[in-house]
Motif scaffolding. Structure first.
Motif, mmCIF file in Angstrom:
data_model
loop_
_atom_site.group_PDB
_atom_site.id
_atom_site.type_symbol
_atom_site.label_atom_id
_atom_site.label_comp_id
_atom_site.label_asym_id
_atom_site.label_seq_id
_atom_site.Cartn_x
_atom_site.Cartn_y
_atom_site.Cartn_z
ATOM 1 N N PHE A 48 101.748 49.563 44.676
ATOM 2 C CA PHE A 48 101.256 50.088 43.393
ATOM 3 C C PHE A 48 99.736 50.020 43.334
ATOM 4 O O PHE A 48 99.076 50.962 42.894
ATOM 5 C CB PHE A 48 101.833 49.281 42.231
ATOM 6 N N GLY A 49 99.190 48.879 43.774
ATOM 7 C CA GLY A 49 97.741 48.704 43.704
ATOM 8 C C GLY A 49 97.010 49.707 44.569
ATOM 9 O O GLY A 49 96.040 50.327 44.135
ATOM 10 N N ILE A 50 97.480 49.898 45.795
ATOM 11 C CA ILE A 50 96.843 50.865 46.693
ATOM 12 C C ILE A 50 96.928 52.257 46.088
ATOM 13 O O ILE A 50 95.951 53.011 46.061
ATOM 14 C CB ILE A 50 97.514 50.810 48.082
ATOM 15 N N PHE A 51 98.105 52.577 45.535
ATOM 16 C CA PHE A 51 98.275 53.901 44.939
ATOM 17 C C PHE A 51 97.328 54.080 43.752
ATOM 18 O O PHE A 51 96.726 55.136 43.587
ATOM 19 C CB PHE A 51 99.727 54.063 44.491
ATOM 20 N N PRO B 161 108.321 55.123 35.736
ATOM 21 C CA PRO B 161 108.315 53.783 36.345
ATOM 22 C C PRO B 161 107.240 53.618 37.401
ATOM 23 O O PRO B 161 106.782 52.501 37.659
ATOM 24 C CB PRO B 161 109.704 53.675 36.990
ATOM 25 N N LEU B 162 106.809 54.712 38.009
ATOM 26 C CA LEU B 162 105.732 54.629 38.990
ATOM 27 C C LEU B 162 104.372 54.611 38.317
ATOM 28 O O LEU B 162 103.486 53.837 38.694
ATOM 29 C CB LEU B 162 105.838 55.826 39.946
ATOM 30 N N MET B 163 104.212 55.464 37.274
ATOM 31 C CA MET B 163 102.876 55.644 36.704
ATOM 32 C C MET B 163 102.460 54.480 35.812
ATOM 33 O O MET B 163 101.288 54.151 35.749
ATOM 34 C CB MET B 163 102.803 56.945 35.894
ATOM 35 N N LEU B 164 103.433 53.858 35.118
ATOM 36 C CA LEU B 164 103.061 52.810 34.157
ATOM 37 C C LEU B 164 102.346 51.634 34.822
ATOM 38 O O LEU B 164 101.239 51.276 34.391
ATOM 39 C CB LEU B 164 104.309 52.361 33.389
ATOM 40 N N PRO B 165 102.917 51.029 35.895
ATOM 41 C CA PRO B 165 102.157 49.936 36.528
ATOM 42 C C PRO B 165 100.843 50.398 37.114
ATOM 43 O O PRO B 165 99.859 49.650 37.080
ATOM 44 C CB PRO B 165 103.096 49.415 37.618
ATOM 45 N N ILE B 166 100.806 51.633 37.603
ATOM 46 C CA ILE B 166 99.565 52.107 38.217
ATOM 47 C C ILE B 166 98.460 52.225 37.175
ATOM 48 O O ILE B 166 97.326 51.788 37.387
ATOM 49 C CB ILE B 166 99.832 53.439 38.927
#
Lengths: 66, 240
Positions: A48-51, B161-166
């Motif tokens: 997630f962090g890298i993305f 679910p992918l965008m929220l933590p990012i």
């Protein structure tokens, strides 16, 4: 001036995003779940962090007003 | 490293207060008289007293002092108006102008021997950054209500679910980059000046760094102001 602000931020944003992701994943693994799930969350949140870092870089790269 | 000579700390020590020799003391009193706190108060006193003395009484045809302060405040307001629109600039002006003037004076004061920059301590810059961060989200909620959460969800519902933590990670990276940039630049300037004074102060070795220090101080104050403006205006506009 605005460009200076943007470009001096982006390098640090990439680095800090990766380390925030890694640190949060490590915290989940070792403090919340007591090391039973190592290294699943660390790896997922590192991803997630890298993305997140590269998403910020991409957003800066596709901006039209530069 | 050699302990720098800070004249406020020396005066307070002569008064019998427990001035810490490191960055932060142990007891509450030692924390209150640690160098970055006392120099913050010095900067605050400077910013309150000097305009009072130079402004005189306000007149229709401004004199020397009033002219200078009108140029400073007018320039800041024009700069903010260009970047976040007239409405937002008028609303956020008191807070952001305070930050800009405080950071500028706090950076510059470290160039004088016997003084130190309060901004060369991470606690001070982190405090300011947290104020900016919280205000950003208060503004977002004020302008969009519950719909502010759309800023964090990205354009496609399936990718939530992918965008929220990012998005959360990149918002937290803002705190770190904003505070550590200011802290790192000013800390580097102070340390470099200290080392050069120690090595070859009699031969004017710190002189080029002093000139660079003026430039760095102005640029970092403006960059902090500009990035806060950009974050505020991003929170106020609609989700992309």
């Amino acid at each position: 001036m605005r460009l200076l602000a943007d470009f001096s931020t982006i390098g640090m944003t990439v680095a800090f995003s990766i380390f925030i992701g890694l640190g949060f994943g490590y915290y989940l693994d070792h403090k919340v779940f007591g090391g039973r799930t190592t290294p699943v969350f660390t790896m997922v949140f590192l991803g997630f962090g890298i993305f997140a870092g590269f998403l910020n870089l991409y957003r800066l790269a596709i901006r039209k007003d530069l | 490293m050699e302990h720098p000579i800070l004249f406020i700390s020396i005066i307070l020590e002569a008064l019998g207060l427990p001035v810490p020799h490191g960055l932060v003391g142990d007891s509450v009193l030692a924390k209150l008289v640690s160098p970055h706190m006392t120099y913050t108060w010095l900067v605050m006193a400077f910013l309150i007293i000097v305009p009072k003395l130079t402004l005189g009484k306000m007149e229709m045809v401004p004199g020397k002092g009033q002219n200078f302060w009108e140029a400073v405040i007018g320039g800041l307001e024009g700069f903010m108006g260009d970047n976040m629109g007239k409405e937002g600039a008028r609303m956020m002006f008191p807070m952001l102008a305070t930050f800009a003037l405080y950071i500028l004076v706090a950076n510059m004061i470290g160039l004088i021997p016997g003084f130190m920059s309060p901004t060369s301590n991470l606690n001070i810059t982190l405090a300011m950054t947290l104020i900016v961060f919280v205000t950003t989200h208060i503004l977002g909620i004020k302008f969009h209500g519950v719909g502010y959460i759309k800023h964090f969800l990205g354009p496609i519902p399936a990718l939530i679910p992918l965008m929220l933590p990012i998005e959360l990670i990149s918002h937290f990276a803002r705190i770190l980059s904003l505070s550590i940039r200011l802290f790192g630049n000013i800390m580097a300037k102070e340390t470099l000046l200290g080392i050069l004074f120690l090595l070859a102060g009699a031969y004017f070795a710190p002189l080029p760094i002093l000139c660079l220090g003026v430039l760095v101080s102005i640029v970092q104050a403006l960059v902090f102001l500009l990035l806060s403006i950009l974050y505020f205006s991003a929170a106020m506009e609609h989700a992309h």
